[in-house]
Design an enzyme around this catalytic site. Structure first.
Site, mmCIF file in Angstrom:
data_model
loop_
_atom_site.group_PDB
_atom_site.id
_atom_site.type_symbol
_atom_site.label_atom_id
_atom_site.label_comp_id
_atom_site.label_asym_id
_atom_site.label_seq_id
_atom_site.Cartn_x
_atom_site.Cartn_y
_atom_site.Cartn_z
ATOM 1 N N GLY A 90 0.083 48.844 10.243
ATOM 2 C CA GLY A 90 -0.829 48.396 9.209
ATOM 3 C C GLY A 90 -0.099 48.243 7.888
ATOM 4 C CD GLN A 120 1.253 49.799 2.505
ATOM 5 O OE1 GLN A 120 0.459 49.294 3.286
ATOM 6 N NE2 GLN A 120 2.116 50.725 2.879
ATOM 7 C CB CYS A 147 2.089 55.539 4.492
ATOM 8 S SG CYS A 147 1.738 54.204 3.334
ATOM 9 C CG LEU A 148 5.325 50.529 6.972
ATOM 10 C CD1 LEU A 148 4.887 49.089 7.139
ATOM 11 C CD2 LEU A 148 6.706 50.735 7.582
ATOM 12 C CG HIS A 176 -3.439 54.654 6.152
ATOM 13 N ND1 HIS A 176 -2.704 55.822 6.173
ATOM 14 C CD2 HIS A 176 -2.650 53.749 5.529
ATOM 15 C CE1 HIS A 176 -1.546 55.627 5.585
ATOM 16 N NE2 HIS A 176 -1.473 54.375 5.189
ATOM 17 C CD GLU A 177 -2.886 49.944 6.121
ATOM 18 O OE1 GLU A 177 -2.563 49.632 4.953
ATOM 19 O OE2 GLU A 177 -2.124 50.577 6.884
ATOM 20 C CG HIS A 195 -2.540 51.503 1.077
ATOM 21 N ND1 HIS A 195 -1.580 52.160 0.330
ATOM 22 C CD2 HIS A 195 -2.219 51.725 2.373
ATOM 23 C CE1 HIS A 195 -0.722 52.744 1.158
ATOM 24 N NE2 HIS A 195 -1.082 52.513 2.411
HETATM 25 C C1 QAP Z 1 -1.107 53.291 8.569
HETATM 26 O O1 QAP Z 1 1.172 53.114 8.952
HETATM 27 C C2 QAP Z 1 -1.579 54.204 9.657
HETATM 28 O O2 QAP Z 1 7.313 56.702 7.762
HETATM 29 C C3 QAP Z 1 -0.005 52.363 8.995
HETATM 30 O O3 QAP Z 1 9.619 55.614 8.590
HETATM 31 C C4 QAP Z 1 -0.886 55.347 9.986
HETATM 32 O O4 QAP Z 1 2.329 51.515 9.942
HETATM 33 C C5 QAP Z 1 -2.722 53.925 10.332
HETATM 34 C C6 QAP Z 1 6.000 53.738 9.398
HETATM 35 C C7 QAP Z 1 -1.353 56.184 10.989
HETATM 36 C C8 QAP Z 1 -3.169 54.760 11.322
HETATM 37 C C9 QAP Z 1 -2.497 55.890 11.664
HETATM 38 C C10 QAP Z 1 6.058 54.923 8.714
HETATM 39 C C11 QAP Z 1 7.188 53.176 9.840
HETATM 40 C C12 QAP Z 1 4.752 53.034 9.681
HETATM 41 C C13 QAP Z 1 7.261 55.549 8.448
HETATM 42 C C14 QAP Z 1 2.335 52.604 9.418
HETATM 43 C C15 QAP Z 1 8.450 54.970 8.871
HETATM 44 C C16 QAP Z 1 8.410 53.792 9.570
HETATM 45 C C17 QAP Z 1 3.545 53.405 9.218
HETATM 46 CO CO CO Z 2 -0.105 53.174 4.086
#
Ligand code: QAP
Ligand code: CO
Length: 174
Positions: free
Chosen positions: A45, A50, A95-96, A137-138, A141
Protein backbone atom coordinates in the site's frame (compact mmCIF):
# COMPACT_ATOMS: atom_id res chain seq x y z
CA UNK A 1 7.67 11.08 -13.25
CA UNK A 2 10.45 10.65 -10.74
CA UNK A 3 9.15 9.78 -7.29
CA UNK A 4 10.95 9.09 -4.04
CA UNK A 5 9.50 7.88 -0.77
CA UNK A 6 9.35 10.44 2.01
CA UNK A 7 10.60 8.86 5.24
CA UNK A 8 9.87 9.53 8.90
CA UNK A 9 10.63 11.91 10.62
CA UNK A 10 10.09 14.13 7.53
CA UNK A 11 7.41 16.73 8.44
CA UNK A 12 5.79 16.42 5.02
CA UNK A 13 4.16 13.19 6.23
CA UNK A 14 2.23 15.25 8.80
CA UNK A 15 0.23 17.32 6.32
CA UNK A 16 -3.48 16.77 5.80
CA UNK A 17 -4.00 15.60 2.22
CA UNK A 18 -6.33 17.64 -0.01
CA UNK A 19 -9.39 16.30 -1.76
CA UNK A 20 -8.91 15.40 -5.43
CA UNK A 21 -11.20 17.51 -7.62
CA UNK A 22 -9.73 17.02 -11.09
CA UNK A 23 -9.41 13.51 -12.43
CA UNK A 24 -7.01 14.40 -15.23
CA UNK A 25 -3.88 13.15 -16.93
CA UNK A 26 -1.72 14.52 -14.13
CA UNK A 27 -3.51 12.38 -11.55
CA UNK A 28 -3.18 9.32 -13.81
CA UNK A 29 0.53 10.01 -14.30
CA UNK A 30 1.04 10.15 -10.55
CA UNK A 31 -0.89 6.89 -9.94
CA UNK A 32 0.98 5.22 -12.82
CA UNK A 33 4.31 6.21 -11.27
CA UNK A 34 3.32 5.17 -7.74
CA UNK A 35 2.54 1.58 -8.75
CA UNK A 36 6.02 0.48 -9.96
CA UNK A 37 7.57 2.27 -6.99
CA UNK A 38 5.36 0.30 -4.59
CA UNK A 39 6.15 -2.97 -6.42
CA UNK A 40 9.90 -2.37 -6.49
CA UNK A 41 10.01 -1.62 -2.78
CA UNK A 42 7.90 -4.66 -1.76
CA UNK A 43 4.97 -2.53 -0.70
CA UNK A 44 1.33 -3.52 -0.49
CA UNK A 45 0.00 0.00 0.00
CA UNK A 46 1.13 3.54 -0.75
CA UNK A 47 -0.51 6.92 -0.21
CA UNK A 48 0.29 9.89 -2.49
CA UNK A 49 1.57 11.91 0.48
CA UNK A 50 4.34 9.31 0.88
CA UNK A 51 5.72 10.45 -2.47
CA UNK A 52 5.34 14.14 -1.57
CA UNK A 53 1.93 14.66 -3.22
CA UNK A 54 -0.49 15.49 -0.38
CA UNK A 55 -3.71 14.59 -2.20
CA UNK A 56 -6.36 12.09 -1.07
CA UNK A 57 -5.21 9.22 -3.27
CA UNK A 58 -3.78 5.83 -2.39
CA UNK A 59 -3.02 2.52 -4.04
CA UNK A 60 -3.17 -1.02 -2.67
CA UNK A 61 -2.18 -4.43 -3.92
CA UNK A 62 -2.75 -7.09 -1.28
CA UNK A 63 -0.92 -10.38 -1.93
CA UNK A 64 -3.12 -13.45 -2.61
CA UNK A 65 -2.74 -16.84 -0.84
CA UNK A 66 0.34 -17.65 -2.95
CA UNK A 67 1.88 -14.30 -2.14
CA UNK A 68 1.36 -13.00 -5.68
CA UNK A 69 0.35 -9.41 -6.45
CA UNK A 70 -1.00 -9.46 -10.01
CA UNK A 71 -1.64 -6.08 -11.67
CA UNK A 72 -5.39 -6.92 -11.89
CA UNK A 73 -5.59 -6.75 -8.09
CA UNK A 74 -4.37 -3.15 -7.97
CA UNK A 75 -6.84 -0.87 -6.23
CA UNK A 76 -6.74 2.89 -6.77
CA UNK A 77 -8.69 4.73 -4.12
CA UNK A 78 -9.40 8.46 -4.32
CA UNK A 79 -11.24 10.57 -1.71
CA UNK A 80 -12.20 7.61 0.52
CA UNK A 81 -14.85 8.03 3.22
CA UNK A 82 -15.58 5.43 5.91
CA UNK A 83 -19.25 4.44 6.06
CA UNK A 84 -19.10 1.45 8.39
CA UNK A 85 -16.67 -0.45 10.61
CA UNK A 86 -16.96 -3.64 12.64
CA UNK A 87 -14.84 -5.72 14.98
CA UNK A 88 -11.26 -5.55 16.05
CA UNK A 89 -8.07 -7.22 14.87
CA UNK A 90 -4.33 -6.91 15.42
CA UNK A 91 -1.66 -7.12 12.75
CA UNK A 92 2.07 -6.51 12.64
CA UNK A 93 2.23 -3.43 10.43
CA UNK A 94 5.04 -1.77 8.60
CA UNK A 95 5.22 1.32 6.38
CA UNK A 96 7.40 2.27 3.42
CA UNK A 97 7.89 5.65 5.13
CA UNK A 98 9.12 3.97 8.34
CA UNK A 99 11.55 1.41 6.88
CA UNK A 100 12.51 -1.73 8.77
CA UNK A 101 10.19 -1.27 11.71
CA UNK A 102 7.17 -3.47 12.37
CA UNK A 103 4.78 -3.47 15.29
CA UNK A 104 1.38 -4.87 16.27
CA UNK A 105 -1.41 -2.37 15.69
CA UNK A 106 -5.12 -2.69 16.53
CA UNK A 107 -7.60 -1.92 13.72
CA UNK A 108 -11.18 -2.65 12.72
CA UNK A 109 -11.59 -6.09 11.22
CA UNK A 110 -14.20 -4.94 8.70
CA UNK A 111 -14.58 -1.65 6.90
CA UNK A 112 -16.96 -0.26 4.28
CA UNK A 113 -15.84 2.77 2.31
CA UNK A 114 -17.09 5.05 -0.38
CA UNK A 115 -14.42 6.30 -2.82
CA UNK A 116 -13.74 7.42 -6.36
CA UNK A 117 -11.69 5.68 -9.04
CA UNK A 118 -9.16 7.48 -11.28
CA UNK A 119 -11.97 8.72 -13.53
CA UNK A 120 -14.03 10.14 -10.68
CA UNK A 121 -16.63 7.35 -10.67
CA UNK A 122 -18.04 6.69 -7.20
CA UNK A 123 -17.56 3.18 -5.80
CA UNK A 124 -18.33 1.25 -2.63
CA UNK A 125 -15.92 -1.29 -1.17
CA UNK A 126 -16.40 -3.75 1.68
CA UNK A 127 -13.17 -5.18 3.04
CA UNK A 128 -12.00 -7.50 5.78
CA UNK A 129 -8.69 -8.97 6.97
CA UNK A 130 -5.50 -7.57 5.47
CA UNK A 131 -7.29 -5.37 2.92
CA UNK A 132 -9.35 -3.73 5.69
CA UNK A 133 -6.20 -3.14 7.74
CA UNK A 134 -4.33 -1.70 4.76
CA UNK A 135 -7.19 0.69 3.94
CA UNK A 136 -7.19 2.02 7.52
CA UNK A 137 -3.39 2.37 7.51
CA UNK A 138 -3.42 4.27 4.20
CA UNK A 139 -6.41 6.45 5.16
CA UNK A 140 -4.49 7.50 8.28
CA UNK A 141 -1.75 8.85 5.98
CA UNK A 142 -4.34 11.23 4.48
CA UNK A 143 -4.71 12.81 7.94
CA UNK A 144 -0.96 12.94 8.55
CA UNK A 145 -1.13 9.97 10.93
CA UNK A 146 1.47 7.19 11.00
CA UNK A 147 1.10 3.72 12.52
CA UNK A 148 3.82 4.51 15.05
CA UNK A 149 1.50 7.21 16.48
CA UNK A 150 -0.69 4.37 17.76
CA UNK A 151 2.04 2.82 19.93
CA UNK A 152 1.98 3.13 23.71
CA UNK A 153 4.30 5.75 25.22
CA UNK A 154 6.87 3.12 26.18
CA UNK A 155 6.84 1.38 22.79
CA UNK A 156 7.09 4.70 20.99
CA UNK A 157 10.15 5.62 23.05
CA UNK A 158 11.71 2.28 22.18
CA UNK A 159 10.88 2.83 18.52
CA UNK A 160 12.48 6.31 18.43
CA UNK A 161 15.68 4.89 19.88
CA UNK A 162 15.82 1.90 17.51
CA UNK A 163 14.89 4.00 14.49
CA UNK A 164 17.65 6.54 15.12
CA UNK A 165 20.16 3.71 15.22
CA UNK A 166 18.78 2.20 12.01
CA UNK A 167 18.88 5.60 10.30
CA UNK A 168 22.54 6.02 11.15
CA UNK A 169 23.34 2.57 9.75
CA UNK A 170 21.39 3.32 6.58
CA UNK A 171 23.13 6.68 6.11
CA UNK A 172 26.52 5.00 6.51
CA UNK A 173 25.63 2.56 3.71
CA UNK A 174 24.45 5.29 1.27
C1 QAP B 1 0.71 -0.58 4.86
O1 QAP B 1 2.85 -1.11 4.12
C2 QAP B 1 0.27 -1.81 5.58
O2 QAP B 1 9.65 -1.41 6.51
C3 QAP B 1 1.56 -0.86 3.65
O3 QAP B 1 11.58 -2.15 4.80
C4 QAP B 1 1.11 -2.48 6.45
O4 QAP B 1 3.54 -1.77 2.13
C5 QAP B 1 -0.99 -2.29 5.40
C6 QAP B 1 7.60 -2.13 3.60
C7 QAP B 1 0.67 -3.61 7.11
C8 QAP B 1 -1.40 -3.42 6.07
C9 QAP B 1 -0.59 -4.09 6.92
C10 QAP B 1 7.97 -1.77 4.87
C11 QAP B 1 8.59 -2.53 2.71
C12 QAP B 1 6.22 -2.12 3.13
C13 QAP B 1 9.29 -1.78 5.27
C14 QAP B 1 3.82 -1.54 3.29
C15 QAP B 1 10.28 -2.15 4.37
C16 QAP B 1 9.93 -2.53 3.10
C17 QAP B 1 5.17 -1.65 3.84
CO1 CO C 1 2.29 3.68 5.55
Amino acid sequence: MDLTIVEYPDKRLREESKEVVTFDHKLHQLLDAMYPLMNNTNGIGLAAIQVAHPIRALILNIPDEEGNQPDENLLEIINPVVIETRGETTYQEGCLSVPQFYEDIKRHEFIKINYQDRFGNTKILEAEDLLAIAIQHEMDHLEGILFIDKLSYTRRKKFEKEYKKLQKERKAKK
